[in-house]
Scaffold this active site. Structure first.
Site, PDB file in Angstrom:
ATOM      1  CG  HIS A   1      -1.014   2.050   7.074  1.00  0.00           C
ATOM      2  ND1 HIS A   1      -0.144   1.673   8.078  1.00  0.00           N
ATOM      3  CD2 HIS A   1      -0.241   2.719   6.174  1.00  0.00           C
ATOM      4  CE1 HIS A   1       1.069   2.097   7.806  1.00  0.00           C
ATOM      5  NE2 HIS A   1       1.044   2.728   6.644  1.00  0.00           N
ATOM      6  CD  GLU A   2      -1.101   2.980   2.460  1.00  0.00           C
ATOM      7  OE1 GLU A   2      -0.614   4.128   2.386  1.00  0.00           O
ATOM      8  OE2 GLU A   2      -0.423   1.991   2.773  1.00  0.00           O
TER       9      GLU A   2
ATOM     10  CD  GLN B   1       3.414   5.904   2.330  1.00  0.00           C
ATOM     11  OE1 GLN B   1       2.401   5.402   1.877  1.00  0.00           O
ATOM     12  NE2 GLN B   1       4.329   5.192   2.962  1.00  0.00           N
TER      13      GLN B   1
ATOM     14  CB  CYS C   1       4.755   2.544   7.206  1.00  0.00           C
ATOM     15  SG  CYS C   1       4.486   4.035   6.242  1.00  0.00           S
ATOM     16  CG  LEU C   2       6.724   0.853   1.326  1.00  0.00           C
ATOM     17  CD1 LEU C   2       6.259   1.094  -0.113  1.00  0.00           C
ATOM     18  CD2 LEU C   2       7.896  -0.121   1.336  1.00  0.00           C
TER      19      LEU C   2
ATOM     20  CG  HIS D   1       0.353   7.484   4.891  1.00  0.00           C
ATOM     21  ND1 HIS D   1       1.500   7.938   5.498  1.00  0.00           N
ATOM     22  CD2 HIS D   1       0.481   6.129   4.804  1.00  0.00           C
ATOM     23  CE1 HIS D   1       2.282   6.901   5.783  1.00  0.00           C
ATOM     24  NE2 HIS D   1       1.690   5.793   5.385  1.00  0.00           N
TER      25      HIS D   1
ATOM     26  N   GLY E   1       0.837  -1.194   0.000  1.00  0.00           N
ATOM     27  CA  GLY E   1       0.000   0.000   0.000  1.00  0.00           C
ATOM     28  C   GLY E   1       0.871   1.243   0.000  1.00  0.00           C
TER      29      GLY E   1
HETATM   30  C1  Y12 Z   1      -1.218  -3.781   6.766  1.00  0.00           C
HETATM   31  C2  Y12 Z   1      -0.492  -2.868   7.450  1.00  0.00           C
HETATM   32  C3  Y12 Z   1       0.048  -1.786   6.795  1.00  0.00           C
HETATM   33  C4  Y12 Z   1      -0.167  -1.606   5.457  1.00  0.00           C
HETATM   34  C5  Y12 Z   1       0.405  -0.418   4.778  1.00  0.00           C
HETATM   35  C6  Y12 Z   1       1.336  -0.732   3.669  1.00  0.00           C
HETATM   36  N1  Y12 Z   1       2.620  -1.080   4.177  1.00  0.00           N
HETATM   37  C7  Y12 Z   1       3.603  -1.563   3.377  1.00  0.00           C
HETATM   38  O1  Y12 Z   1       3.404  -1.775   2.204  1.00  0.00           O
HETATM   39  C8  Y12 Z   1       4.913  -1.799   4.022  1.00  0.00           C
HETATM   40  C9  Y12 Z   1       5.907  -2.349   3.342  1.00  0.00           C
HETATM   41  C10 Y12 Z   1       7.270  -2.491   3.836  1.00  0.00           C
HETATM   42  C11 Y12 Z   1       8.226  -3.073   3.013  1.00  0.00           C
HETATM   43  C12 Y12 Z   1       9.546  -3.166   3.398  1.00  0.00           C
HETATM   44  O2  Y12 Z   1      10.464  -3.808   2.602  1.00  0.00           O
HETATM   45  C13 Y12 Z   1      11.347  -3.060   1.810  1.00  0.00           C
HETATM   46  O3  Y12 Z   1      11.398  -1.858   1.882  1.00  0.00           O
HETATM   47  C14 Y12 Z   1      12.152  -3.845   0.854  1.00  0.00           C
HETATM   48  C15 Y12 Z   1       9.948  -2.627   4.591  1.00  0.00           C
HETATM   49  O4  Y12 Z   1      11.325  -2.637   4.844  1.00  0.00           O
HETATM   50  C16 Y12 Z   1      11.929  -3.256   5.866  1.00  0.00           C
HETATM   51  O5  Y12 Z   1      11.299  -3.745   6.752  1.00  0.00           O
HETATM   52  C17 Y12 Z   1      13.392  -3.255   5.840  1.00  0.00           C
HETATM   53  C18 Y12 Z   1       9.007  -2.073   5.445  1.00  0.00           C
HETATM   54  C19 Y12 Z   1       7.681  -1.981   5.058  1.00  0.00           C
HETATM   55  C20 Y12 Z   1      -0.895  -2.537   4.780  1.00  0.00           C
HETATM   56  C21 Y12 Z   1      -1.437  -3.622   5.435  1.00  0.00           C
HETATM   57 CO    CO Z   2       2.426   3.881   5.497  1.00  0.00          CO
END
Ligand code: Y12
Ligand code: CO
Length: 173
Positions: free
Chosen positions: A137-138, A50, A95-96, A141, A45
């Site tokens: 969550h989004e 962001q 979260c990214l 933001h 997401g």
């Molecule tokens: C449930 C809870 C939160 C959400 C929001 C969307 N969150 C994400 O997409 C998070 C992604 C994420 C990916 C990572 O990996 C990389 O950056 C390669 C990350 O990095 C590390 O942990 C190192 C952190 C978060 C949706 C549903």
């Molecule tokens: Co986020």
């Protein structure tokens, strides 16, 4: 369009996003570029703020049970509004914009959202499970709210301490 992810504690993440009025080629370019950067970073997401665009735009691509994340499942929401919610649930969110940190957050269990698609058509979606959590969550933001803002005082203190330690480690490596 070249985008990069804005990371905490950057103040731009605190901006309130503006309603989208024009459903034009620029909006489509932003949505397409957001999809690419989200997938590149293993995200599920992403909100426009962001990537430093303060517009009420978000995308979601929840993995299937087999962990595949086909683009067919991509959801684009413009100007979303939660019109109904029910129940409560806890999920460990990431979260990214706050990489490497995961925290338990309380959210509504299910939500009904009104939004517009990339062409300005009005839609309604009823969501539960991970999709419901990701939508909330989004949508936070879009109001300048991060998942870490939802932690208890003690949990947030612990996060800030750990965050400072990780930043220091990164600087010295
Ligand atoms: C449930 C809870 C939160 C959400 C929001 C969307 N969150 C994400 O997409 C998070 C992604 C994420 C990916 C990572 O990996 C990389 O950056 C390669 C990350 O990095 C590390 O942990 C190192 C952190 C978060 C949706 C549903
Ligand atoms: Co986020």
């Amino acid at each position: 369009m070249n985008l990069s992810i804005v990371e905490y504690p950057d103040r731009r993440l605190r901006e309130k996003s503006l309603k989208v009025e024009r459903f034009d080629a620029d909006l489509h370019k932003l949505l397409d570029a957001m999809y690419h950067i989200m997938i590149e970073h293993n995200g599920i997401g992403l909100a426009a703020i962001q990537v430093a665009h303060a517009k009420q735009v978000l995308i979601l691509n929840i993995p299937q049970e087999d962990d595949e994340q086909p683009k067919d499942n991509l959801i684009e929401m413009i100007n979303p509004v939660i019109v109904y919610h029910e129940g409560e649930t806890v999920y460990q969110e990431g979260c990214l914009s706050v990489p490497s940190f995961y925290e338990d957050v309380i959210r509504y269990e299910s939500v009904t959202v009104n939004f517009q698609d990339r062409d300005g058509n009005t839609k309604t979606l009823e969501a539960n499970g991970l999709l419901s959590i990701a939508i909330q969550h989004e949508m936070d933001h879009l109001k300048g709210i991060l998942f870490i803002d939802k932690l208890s005082y003690a949990r947030r203190k612990k996060f800030e301490k750990e965050f400072k330690r990780v930043q220091k480690e990164k600087k010295n490596s």
